[in-house]
Scaffold this motif. Sequence first.
Motif, short mmCIF file in Angstrom:
data_model
loop_
_atom_site.label_atom_id
_atom_site.label_comp_id
_atom_site.label_asym_id
_atom_site.label_seq_id
_atom_site.Cartn_x
_atom_site.Cartn_y
_atom_site.Cartn_z
N HIS A 133 42.91 43.22 48.71
CA HIS A 133 43.13 43.30 47.25
C HIS A 133 42.81 44.71 46.78
N VAL B 141 47.34 40.23 48.60
CA VAL B 141 47.68 38.87 48.20
C VAL B 141 47.16 38.50 46.82
N ASN C 153 36.78 42.71 48.28
CA ASN C 153 35.70 41.87 47.75
C ASN C 153 34.36 42.54 48.03
#
Length: 488
Positions: A100, A151, A391
């Motif tokens: 991400h 994603v 993350n």
Amino acid sequence: MIKSSNSSGYHLQLTILLMVAVVFGSVSMHAASTGTTYLVNATAIDPGSGKVTPNAVIRIEGDRITAVEEGSDELPGKREDVIDARGKFILPGYIDAHVHFFQSGDLYTRPDVVDLNNVRPYKEEVAWIERHRRDTFERYIQSGITSVIDVGGPMTNFRLRELAKSVEKAPRLAVAGPLISSVSRPQLALKGDGPIVKIDTPAQGVQLVQKLAKQRPDFIKIWYVVGPDNSVEKFRPVVHAVIAESHRLKLRVAVHATELETARAAVAEGADLLVHSVTDQAVDEPFVRLMRERGTILCPTLVVFERYGRTFAGKLELTPQERAWGNPEVIASLDVTKLPPDKIPDRIKAALADPELVLDRIRKTYEVALANLKTLHEAGVIIATGTDAGNIGTIHGPAIFREFQLMREAGLSPMEILACTTANGAKAFGGEMGPRLGAIAPGKMADLVILNSNPLEDIAHASDFQAVMKSGELYPAASLEINPSPER
Ligand SMILES: [Zn+2]
């Protein structure tokens, strides 16, 4: 660029000997991305087919591989560029099928998980991420990752896909837009363009799919999060409608579903990609059969399961690759003991107070996730390596080497791990580009990693880079050193 001698064979031999020092010395050089280049004398490993070609001659024209042969003593063409890679190991460029870019990996990147706005406003975090786009891209190339799938992120993700095409040291991107979600995350929605959009009805879901379709997404992403207020069945009509509409529009669907029953529902509804392992219990035979029959791809993302907890508990153990190649500002932020004591969020306070409890939870998650990976892999389900980088604590680029360690712990062989990271990653990437990625074969993109040591003997060698090639451009490892070395 290096031109080989076009005179006698003797001179050519000599030229090639000399080139070893030039190519793999400290001098920065580029192979031509136009014209023809030969990579000679290395061992070519194509994990998807399991084929190992000793003494290989790989011909690259422009950004494509046009021939792969076992070499003879005859040297290839005389006028072309020849790069001697004797003693090296050449593989397809790695593919991280789950990242991400709207997240930096630092401590402030998920205010919905730990709110540290009073230490560093989320707005500043987002601005930092914007300023470091190229830095982040380059860390993927440095880690041998030549393609990634983002994603899920805000609508701006689609611009990122274009940016990556125009930047030299950047991986190629497949992207999804905002997550179609069963829960809301307003903390992440700056300027109204949030990465997570709560959808309450099938009609709303269909509407969002149609809006996203205009951006030609590589995936539609569903965040199928269940909990006390969200049963598997409650959100299922939305999942059904979103997948049906996506498939009608010829779009593939990636689903976050980490419980067995959620994952089962997602696959039954037609999910093309599960973006995480099942972590709540062992997968059963009907689920395994369903995955295999449907051809659903699974991306295990093992590394991310330890990183939130370890970061919050002050027990983060980054790999040497992450420490060397991760962004130093991101890494520095992850030391929670540096937070002002009066501003430590409760979740971090609790983790710091009982780190053993956190580590025990991680161990239990791995007991289930690693066993499930082994079961699904052995059953022939397509596994695509992915990290969920971005993350908190999961470092963009080199996180993949921790993922390799965990896949090894699950019982996959180095060749199998590398197949998941190349050929299977290419299947996940999909679209027009997917079939041209993840293999060393004529017609494939010239995306390669060149290693000093054999990764089939030890997967740790998969990060022993001599050079990385993307689209026919060769970057010696030394030219990719972004961080200042500690001595300087
Ligand atoms: Zn993710």
